[in-house]
Design an enzyme around this catalytic site. Sequence first.
Site, mmCIF file in Angstrom:
data_model
loop_
_atom_site.group_PDB
_atom_site.id
_atom_site.type_symbol
_atom_site.label_atom_id
_atom_site.label_comp_id
_atom_site.label_asym_id
_atom_site.label_seq_id
_atom_site.Cartn_x
_atom_site.Cartn_y
_atom_site.Cartn_z
ATOM 1 N N GLU A 216 -3.413 4.729 -9.171
ATOM 2 C CA GLU A 216 -4.413 5.690 -8.705
ATOM 3 C C GLU A 216 -4.172 6.950 -9.512
ATOM 4 O O GLU A 216 -3.259 7.726 -9.223
ATOM 5 C CB GLU A 216 -4.246 5.954 -7.205
ATOM 6 N N ASP B 249 0.461 6.321 -6.913
ATOM 7 C CA ASP B 249 -0.517 7.407 -6.746
ATOM 8 C C ASP B 249 -0.016 8.598 -7.577
ATOM 9 O O ASP B 249 0.940 9.273 -7.198
ATOM 10 C CB ASP B 249 -0.575 7.764 -5.255
ATOM 11 N N HIS C 194 1.545 11.159 -1.947
ATOM 12 C CA HIS C 194 0.253 10.954 -1.288
ATOM 13 C C HIS C 194 -0.507 12.275 -1.343
ATOM 14 O O HIS C 194 -0.181 13.217 -0.625
ATOM 15 C CB HIS C 194 0.488 10.504 0.158
ATOM 16 N N HIS D 277 0.853 -1.197 0.000
ATOM 17 C CA HIS D 277 0.000 0.000 0.000
ATOM 18 C C HIS D 277 0.884 1.240 0.000
ATOM 19 O O HIS D 277 1.889 1.296 0.722
ATOM 20 C CB HIS D 277 -0.888 -0.006 1.247
ATOM 21 N N ASN D 278 0.539 2.240 -0.816
ATOM 22 C CA ASN D 278 1.334 3.471 -0.905
ATOM 23 C C ASN D 278 2.832 3.146 -0.933
ATOM 24 O O ASN D 278 3.617 3.630 -0.126
ATOM 25 C CB ASN D 278 1.018 4.403 0.271
ATOM 26 N N GLU E 212 1.600 0.005 -5.482
ATOM 27 C CA GLU E 212 0.644 1.087 -5.727
ATOM 28 C C GLU E 212 1.368 2.340 -6.193
ATOM 29 O O GLU E 212 2.427 2.696 -5.655
ATOM 30 C CB GLU E 212 -0.145 1.384 -4.450
#
Length: 839
Positions: free
Chosen positions: A462, A415, A428, A383-384, A413
């Site tokens: 994302e 973003d 983020h 995650h992230n 991931e």
Amino acid sequence: EQTAAEEGRKPVSAREAKEKRSPPGFPRPTAESVADLRHRTSLLPTVTLASAGEAVGDGVPAARPAPPGPSTLPAGYPVPASPGSGLPVNQDLLLMQKGTLMRKVRSKSWKKLRYFRLQDDGMTVWHARQAGGRAKPSFSISDVDTVREGHESELLRNLAEEFPLEQGFTIVFHGRRSNLDLVANSVEEAQIWMQGLQLLVDFVTSMDQQERLDQYQQDGVRHGDKNQDGRMTFGEVQRLLHLMNVEMDQDHAFQLFQRADASQSGTLEGEEFVEFYKSLTQRPEVQELFEKFSSDGQKLTLLEFVDFLQEEQKEGERASDLALELIDCYEPSDSGKLRHVLSMDGFLSYLYSKDGDIFNPTCLSIYQDMTQPLNQYYISSSHNTYLVGDQLCGQSSVEGYIRALKRGCRCVEVDIWDGPSGEPIVYHGHTLTSRIPFKDVVAAIGQYAFQTSDYPVILSLENHCSWEQQEIIARHLTEILGNQLLSTTLDGHLPTQLPSPEELRRKILVKGKKLKTLEEDLEEEEEEPESELEEAELQLEAQMESEPQELSPRSKDKKKKSKPILCPSLSALVVYLKAVTFYSFTHSREHYRFYETSSFSEAKAKSLIKEAGNEFVLHNTWQLSRVYPSGLRTDSSNYNPQEFWNAGCQMVALNMQTAGLEMDLCDGLFRQNAGSGYVLKPDFLRDAQSSFHPERPISPFKAQTLLIQVISGQQLPKVDKTKEESIVDPLVRVEIFGIRPDTSRQETSYVENNGFNPYWGQTLCFRVLVPELALLRFVVKDYDWKSRNDFIGQYTLPWNCMQQGYRHIHLLSKDGISLHPASIFVHICTREGLEGVES
């Protein structure tokens, strides 16, 4: 300034020049002095690191000797890092032992001169503010994973105008320790350290079990011998005992000391210390086991060893062939190998080896069927991934991707947001986390994707970018990843199920939003493209129907701005992993296809498991699910992944930068199957007609009873290494994670003041309803009656990879790094049913 101009560099200010100057009394190394020293050292015979001057034979490199037996130690002390260290020294290592002044770089504003020197043991590097200054340990060679060139460092690339990249290099450590960026005074000095360090790292990596044990022994000697004269007085021996984490009655310690002091000199040296050390490391519990099966107490015959393997180790029919293999591998004497017998030393070597480990060595390779559809596997997920710190102000770095991929993570991931100068950036969103260029992230993924595992990597995008920057995203993915990127179905035809990890070897898949169905994409390849107006209308319609893949609480609270239209070139790169919004299991069955995947927040997934556990299991038999941590976890903490694995969720994403129980479970599950990042789910989680409910499991799952006798510990590390007098009071906690009724823990009592060879001899009993889902975690803690017990080490493994019998468990640190030679010795026994076990 004139020299700088000649070399094409910017002149430095007087202040910078003053800072660059070496401390008083320490001549700054120059290219000439290095060349000079190289010439002089080239005339020297080959030497050992410890002697750094004594010839071992007419300039001919010394052959690396065979690993010594348990009772040997090379003559002469001090010694190199291991008895094998017979490491012939090349000129690079000799120059490193002379010491080098280099710049340690932490940021654009933090760049300080430090004097680095390889110690005589060849295994540790110390640093000081200046030559002759107070030095302190910087790192051990065993802590180093690899050494990278300057151009591979994000930080050093940002300082390229200040320092030539060729003079920089990065030391990468195991686990989560931050990288060490250094800049030497010349390209040649940088090369000396890079080549020398890599040589030592490769040497340490190639050490066998016995060499590592001997290294630990000699490290202890070096620390205990306070005046470094090669002899140990009784006072120094007492100090060594404290360093080794053992408190011993002074009279008993003195008796052992006198018994080993054959020369009656009042000091121990060479073989005398070996004898003393052997007396400390006696394993009476292993001796007793050995004598139980040995008719003469001196050796195990082939038949006696076969009996042991069958009765205790549960090796079954293969015991006869295995016994011959193990004797040939672990018996130290040639005569014993010829006679097919195993001595006590050979027996102990076997028990301490990978064959005597609790983790079944068969499970260390690819042992599972890798030809099933992707949705049939647990997939190691991050995650992230770009964050190496917290979620609000933490640093974003490509290092996050490198570390995740190198530990076997297969779903990362990304973003992505609009960046300056038309280049998309990764960070983020709506936080103070730092930004990194998207193209740097893609380059790192392309370079490291398949270093640890050949199986497919999933990029979970994302996308928050404008149309223009989405086109740049698509271009970077296509140009940088090249043939690694999967941009169409494997055979160009419409599939009926997801491809397998085997079919997707060394391929990178994009997971994200998609304008059309896969069927429409394939049809369109054979038709004329639509007009721009029709294309735009279709995009707008698709966008109106879609939602962001993962919305944090803050995003939900804010009024949404109109979303940018999805760019067709980026949409086309999403093939098998189209992201769709989850509404209900019924809606998914009626409207979604097998290549569409949904993401769930941890709260949503927990709720679904509780309310409709079996439906979630069935959903995961045909479609991929991704679970991600709550947006409220701003400290990058993690949830327990086990409850989501219990429901068959494939991509249970964790903040991999955060050590702790949750990452221990993740590392434990994915340690099997060659650390490939793919683990085949149990049959009942792959059956489209399964009746399994993770909250209410029923037959036909076979319950089992687990008996664990925690016998002893070996050479446990200190919790507080700064306090010589501090000795641990260890206890062992065994934890089981699985379905809710199976999750439990028990612990032994603590042993007072003995981390060197504590003995517990206690049996713990567990009942397990669904062993196929169970993970075992062994944790060693330092008992403290005043406060929380301190963590010493742990080891986690899946139930199905556990070997029965007498086994060693080799402990790991919080970061998953080996604490060699720290271990605990246990006996494992399982039986079907729950008879005799209390609820």
